[in-house]
Design an enzyme around this catalytic site. Structure first.
Site, PDB file in Angstrom:
ATOM      1  N   ASP A 260      -3.133 -40.049  22.991  1.00  0.00           N
ATOM      2  CA  ASP A 260      -2.629 -39.136  21.980  1.00  0.00           C
ATOM      3  C   ASP A 260      -3.673 -38.026  21.829  1.00  0.00           C
ATOM      4  OD1 ASP A 260      -1.232 -38.116  19.689  1.00  0.00           O
ATOM      5  OD2 ASP A 260      -2.628 -39.200  18.412  1.00  0.00           O
TER       6      ASP A 260
ATOM      7  N   ASP B  86      -4.113 -35.546  18.630  1.00  0.00           N
ATOM      8  CA  ASP B  86      -4.675 -35.405  17.291  1.00  0.00           C
ATOM      9  C   ASP B  86      -5.202 -36.732  16.763  1.00  0.00           C
ATOM     10  OD1 ASP B  86      -3.384 -32.513  16.060  1.00  0.00           O
ATOM     11  OD2 ASP B  86      -2.498 -33.373  17.844  1.00  0.00           O
TER      12      ASP B  86
END
EC number: 3.1.3.3
Length: 211
Positions: free
Chosen positions: A11, A13
């Site tokens: 991922d 963020d």
């Protein structure tokens, strides 16, 4: 066709990056608190991600494109990220990032961090400013899982030789699809569902787990 020994998908963020980029953009609109609350609810799984993203992006309407230079300057890579990507490459692996965030930031930052491929959302623009809309299909939980499977297939990597690393509820399907799902800097529901939990916010801690 590029062939890899294994695939690591992160991922962006709060995983690849220390920040939630949408909150940095919201600063430019003076609406960080509102967007931050919606982001946290989505990451806990309390709100459908696509619905939440559309409402948060709507709050960004009117932010000028020149603001992205300031936003990108504020983004902080997570400790250990370049050590991890270098180790993946040294072992014949490929690094991917699939994000509910935005190409407008990742396109500038990902190459310098050693990321080989990435997928994210795109923000609509009208007259040099954000329109408040997301362009195209939203990268949600299913899109993240699909990206991991598609990239593995393209690279000739068995799904059992994939690693997914994430922090929020929209990472759970990707983590479930991978051979190894790692919760990093994660919300309680994600820690509970992961194969492994990494406590220190240092991505180099993943290196001993690489094939």
């Amino acid at each position: 066709m590029t062939v890899a020994r294994f695939l690591v998908v992160l991922d962006a963020d709060s995983t690849l990056l220390q920040d939630e980029v949408i909150e940095l953009i919201a600063d430019e609109a003076g609406r960080r608190a509102e967007v931050q609350a919606a982001t946290e609810a989505a990451m806990r799984g309390e709100i459908d991600f696509a619905t939440s993203l559309r409402s948060r992006v709507a709050a960004l309407k009117g932010v000028p494109l020149e603001a992205f230079e300031r936003v990108r300057a504020r983004v902080r890579p997570t400790v250990g990220v370049t050590e991890l990507t270098a180790a993946v490459h040294a072992r014949g692996g490929v690094v991917g990032v699939v994000s509910g965030g935005f190409h407008e930031v990742l396109d500038h930052i990902a190459p310098g961090l050693g990321v080989d491929r990435w997928r994210a959302n795109r923000l609509g623009v009208v007259d040099g400013a954000l329109s408040g809309l997301v362009e195209g299909e939203i990268v949600d939980a299913e899109a993240k899982a699909s990206s991991l499977r598609e990239w593995a297939d393209e690279l000739g990597v068995l799904v059992s030789r994939t690693i997914a690393i994430g922090d929020g509820a929209n990472d759970l399907r990707m983590m479930d699809a991978a051979g190894l799902g790692i919760a990093f800097n994660a919300k309680p529901a994600v820690r509970a569902a992961a194969n492994l939990v990494i406590g220190p916010q240092d991505l180099s801690a993943v290196i001993p787990l690489l094939p």
